[in-house]
Scaffold this active site. Structure first.
Site, mmCIF file in Angstrom:
data_model
loop_
_atom_site.group_PDB
_atom_site.id
_atom_site.type_symbol
_atom_site.label_atom_id
_atom_site.label_comp_id
_atom_site.label_asym_id
_atom_site.label_seq_id
_atom_site.Cartn_x
_atom_site.Cartn_y
_atom_site.Cartn_z
ATOM 1 N N ALA A 76 38.049 21.180 -10.118
ATOM 2 C CA ALA A 76 36.933 20.415 -10.702
ATOM 3 C C ALA A 76 36.681 19.097 -9.986
ATOM 4 O O ALA A 76 35.596 18.535 -10.099
ATOM 5 C CB ALA A 76 37.221 20.143 -12.183
ATOM 6 N N LEU A 126 40.215 17.298 -18.462
ATOM 7 C CA LEU A 126 41.129 17.648 -17.364
ATOM 8 C C LEU A 126 42.446 16.897 -17.531
ATOM 9 O O LEU A 126 42.461 15.732 -17.924
ATOM 10 C CB LEU A 126 40.527 17.266 -16.012
ATOM 11 C CG LEU A 126 39.221 17.959 -15.609
ATOM 12 C CD1 LEU A 126 38.726 17.405 -14.276
ATOM 13 C CD2 LEU A 126 39.412 19.461 -15.510
ATOM 14 N N TYR A 169 53.365 5.513 -22.321
ATOM 15 C CA TYR A 169 52.001 6.043 -22.316
ATOM 16 C C TYR A 169 50.959 4.916 -22.382
ATOM 17 O O TYR A 169 50.398 4.534 -21.351
ATOM 18 C CB TYR A 169 51.792 7.057 -23.468
ATOM 19 C CG TYR A 169 50.615 7.953 -23.188
ATOM 20 C CD1 TYR A 169 50.782 9.274 -22.785
ATOM 21 C CD2 TYR A 169 49.305 7.463 -23.275
ATOM 22 C CE1 TYR A 169 49.683 10.069 -22.475
ATOM 23 C CE2 TYR A 169 48.214 8.256 -22.975
ATOM 24 C CZ TYR A 169 48.411 9.553 -22.585
ATOM 25 O OH TYR A 169 47.323 10.332 -22.278
ATOM 26 N N LYS A 209 43.664 5.684 -18.594
ATOM 27 C CA LYS A 209 42.837 5.926 -19.781
ATOM 28 C C LYS A 209 41.946 4.719 -20.092
ATOM 29 O O LYS A 209 40.846 4.886 -20.612
ATOM 30 C CB LYS A 209 43.723 6.292 -20.981
ATOM 31 C CG LYS A 209 44.487 7.617 -20.794
ATOM 32 C CD LYS A 209 43.552 8.792 -20.697
ATOM 33 C CE LYS A 209 44.242 10.125 -20.773
ATOM 34 N NZ LYS A 209 43.300 11.250 -20.605
HETATM 35 P P1 NAD Z 1 46.313 20.898 -20.682
HETATM 36 O O1 NAD Z 1 47.336 20.812 -19.608
HETATM 37 O O2 NAD Z 1 46.560 21.824 -21.808
HETATM 38 O O3 NAD Z 1 44.858 21.280 -20.064
HETATM 39 C C1 NAD Z 1 44.424 20.831 -18.847
HETATM 40 C C2 NAD Z 1 43.189 21.599 -18.430
HETATM 41 O O4 NAD Z 1 42.725 21.055 -17.175
HETATM 42 C C3 NAD Z 1 43.407 23.093 -18.170
HETATM 43 O O5 NAD Z 1 42.261 23.810 -18.585
HETATM 44 C C4 NAD Z 1 43.527 23.176 -16.650
HETATM 45 O O6 NAD Z 1 43.155 24.438 -16.084
HETATM 46 C C5 NAD Z 1 42.520 22.115 -16.249
HETATM 47 N N1 NAD Z 1 42.714 21.583 -14.899
HETATM 48 C C6 NAD Z 1 43.794 20.910 -14.401
HETATM 49 N N2 NAD Z 1 43.564 20.562 -13.123
HETATM 50 C C7 NAD Z 1 42.311 21.011 -12.814
HETATM 51 C C8 NAD Z 1 41.508 20.955 -11.648
HETATM 52 N N3 NAD Z 1 41.902 20.332 -10.544
HETATM 53 N N4 NAD Z 1 40.290 21.560 -11.693
HETATM 54 C C9 NAD Z 1 39.852 22.212 -12.807
HETATM 55 N N5 NAD Z 1 40.561 22.263 -13.935
HETATM 56 C C10 NAD Z 1 41.787 21.675 -13.945
HETATM 57 O O7 NAD Z 1 46.099 19.395 -21.158
HETATM 58 P P2 NAD Z 1 45.702 18.698 -22.545
HETATM 59 O O8 NAD Z 1 46.930 18.123 -23.129
HETATM 60 O O9 NAD Z 1 44.824 19.574 -23.354
HETATM 61 O O10 NAD Z 1 44.872 17.458 -21.991
HETATM 62 C C11 NAD Z 1 43.461 17.414 -21.948
HETATM 63 C C12 NAD Z 1 43.013 15.988 -22.156
HETATM 64 O O11 NAD Z 1 43.389 15.570 -23.470
HETATM 65 C C13 NAD Z 1 43.665 15.004 -21.183
HETATM 66 O O12 NAD Z 1 42.744 14.015 -20.829
HETATM 67 C C14 NAD Z 1 44.774 14.402 -22.020
HETATM 68 O O13 NAD Z 1 45.165 13.121 -21.578
HETATM 69 C C15 NAD Z 1 44.087 14.346 -23.385
HETATM 70 N N6 NAD Z 1 44.989 14.206 -24.537
HETATM 71 C C16 NAD Z 1 46.082 14.979 -24.656
HETATM 72 C C17 NAD Z 1 46.945 14.783 -25.732
HETATM 73 C C18 NAD Z 1 48.197 15.619 -25.920
HETATM 74 O O14 NAD Z 1 49.040 15.259 -26.730
HETATM 75 N N7 NAD Z 1 48.336 16.723 -25.213
HETATM 76 C C19 NAD Z 1 46.644 13.823 -26.711
HETATM 77 C C20 NAD Z 1 45.462 13.085 -26.582
HETATM 78 C C21 NAD Z 1 44.644 13.267 -25.480
#
Ligand code: NAD
Length: 394
Positions: A112, A139, A235, A244
């Site tokens: 992406a 992402l 974090y 962030k």
């Molecule tokens: P995850 O690892 O489950 O999902 C990541 C996604 O990004 C996947 O679909 C993966 O295929 C895609 N991806 C990664 N590199 C890529 C690339 N180069 N090109 C295209 N796609 C790519 O992660 P998540 O925990 O769902 O995190 C998603 C967002 O939510 C992040 O910004 C994260 O900081 C935020 N977030 C996560 C949490 C948590 O506790 N997990 C809490 C709050 C916010």
């Protein structure tokens, strides 16, 4: 082949196709049971659509609002000898259910961050879905190549200013021992902002706007985590927190660029959940195990799907969205409830190897972790001969 989990540290290197499909099915069933989201999106682009919060966002848009979805992810397809990554199986299962329900969906499996992927998406939108009214930026990646310079940056999970020592749970051995993480250098902080900050989000919106692919009134949202005292050093106040913070800057800039379209750009603060991204963060597995214990006892436990459902109904498509002082959408209020945090802090002080399973919900954490890869899902026969290949190819 017989597919059993192959866990290596904080990652599982294989996945079960039917287990992943069952997880997707469970999330779809949850969203359908909540009913239609009034005024929900029609045409949605989800960047990071295959796992975690992005997958749940795609499911909420499609099955909660009947939206067409174009997803972008970076996943490994299967071979005869090796399973695909979980996100690949999740996406295949999503396609199968969405198509059966008559919902348009398309997925681009690529980087992406690259200009090539952006061009592919633009072409696909022009040929299929047309203008988008919601862009979800979800992402989570360890590295990014800047399309302008060709330079590759790697993100780090390190404190800023001084070393940080805290209890850490080794999820393999169940040992709890102090871990010390050295502070990041200025270069590492800047690299983490390059990867996980707002620059790429801005590039996406600018590219779509330039091609006339943003609908009047379109919304875009990027996800963040803030947390509280226990997680701040690794974090909120650390390298990832700096990245962030850059999302806040980008949200303001994007919102301004969307003013002519009466559009809006927001950062949404979500709670800590088990995903492939969060399990890699030191301290998080123990924090989450305790948090699960406390929130389950309180009856306020949520996973990705419940969080995103509330984000859609209580924030993105609500006439009275829950905003904080800087305009971020908030769905992390149950985790940050002072009573929850105080209880977590007390248990954090008390926990050791002898009482891990009693004071925390490590069993629940571990089950959620394996479930991310399609393991431990009820109704799946893990002793059965299973082909790693899936019918759907995207
Ligand atoms: P995850 O690892 O489950 O999902 C990541 C996604 O990004 C996947 O679909 C993966 O295929 C895609 N991806 C990664 N590199 C890529 C690339 N180069 N090109 C295209 N796609 C790519 O992660 P998540 O925990 O769902 O995190 C998603 C967002 O939510 C992040 O910004 C994260 O900081 C935020 N977030 C996560 C949490 C948590 O506790 N997990 C809490 C709050 C916010």
């Amino acid at each position: 082949m017989i597919i059993k989990p192959k866990v290596r540290g904080f990652i599982c290197i294989n996945a079960h196709p039917q287990g992943c499909a069952a997880n997707v099915h469970e999330q779809i069933a949850y969203v359908k049971a909540q009913g239609t989201v009034a005024g929900g999106p029609r045409n949605v682009l989800v960047l990071g659509c295959s796992t975690g919060y992005g997958l749940s966002s795609r499911i909420a848009a499609a099955f909660g609002s009947g939206a067409s979805t174009l997803g972008v992810c970076f996943e490994k397809p299967p071979t005869d000898a090796k399973t695909a990554s979980a996100g690949y199986y999740n996406t295949a299962a999503f396609h199968e259910e969405a198509e059966a329900a008559g919902l348009f969906c398309q997925t681009i499996n690529g980087d992406a961050f690259s200009s090539q992927c952006k061009e592919q998406v633009i072409e696909a939108l022009k040929a299929g879905m047309g203008k988008v009214d919601l862009i979800v930026y979800s992402l989570a990646a360890p590295r990014r190549t800047d399309p302008a310079t060709g330079e590759t940056y790697s993100s780090v999970l390190k404190p800023i200013g001084q070393a940080y020592t805290a209890k850490n749970l080794n999820t393999d051995t169940h040992k709890i021992a102090p871990v010390t993480v050295e502070p990041a250098s200025a270069e590492e902080i800047a690299a983490t902002v390059k990867v996980m900050g707002g620059e790429d989000w801005e590039l996406w919106i600018a590219a779509l706007k330039q091609e006339g692919l943003l609908a009047e009134g379109c919304k875009t949202v990027a996800y963040t985590y803030l947390g509280d005292k226990l997680t701040w050093p690794i974090y909120g106040h650390a390298t990832i927190g700096k990245a962030k913070e850059d999302l806040d800057r980008a949200a303001a800039a994007i919102a301004q660029s969307l003013a002519g379209l009466k559009g809006d750009a927001r950062v949404a603060v979500l709670k800590a959940v088990v995903t492939q991204a969060s399990s890699a963060i030191p301290v998080m597995p123990l924090y989450l195990s305790i948090l699960f214990k406390v929130m389950k006892e309180q009856g306020s436990h949520e996973g990705c799907m419940e969080q995103i459902q509330r984000l859609f109904t209580e924030c993105l498509y609500s006439s009275a969205p829950r905003l904080d002082a800087v305009g971020r959408l908030r769905v992390d209020e149950r985790e940050l409830d002072p009573a929850v945090q105080q209880r977590v802090e007390v248990l954090w002080e008390q926990v050791d190897e002898s009482n891990l399973f009693e004071l925390t919900d490590f069993a629940g954490y571990n089950a959620e972790f394996l479930k991310l890869f399609g393991f431990g899902v009820s109704g799946i026969n893990y002793d059965a001969e299973t082909s790693p290949l899936v019918e759907y190819d995207f």
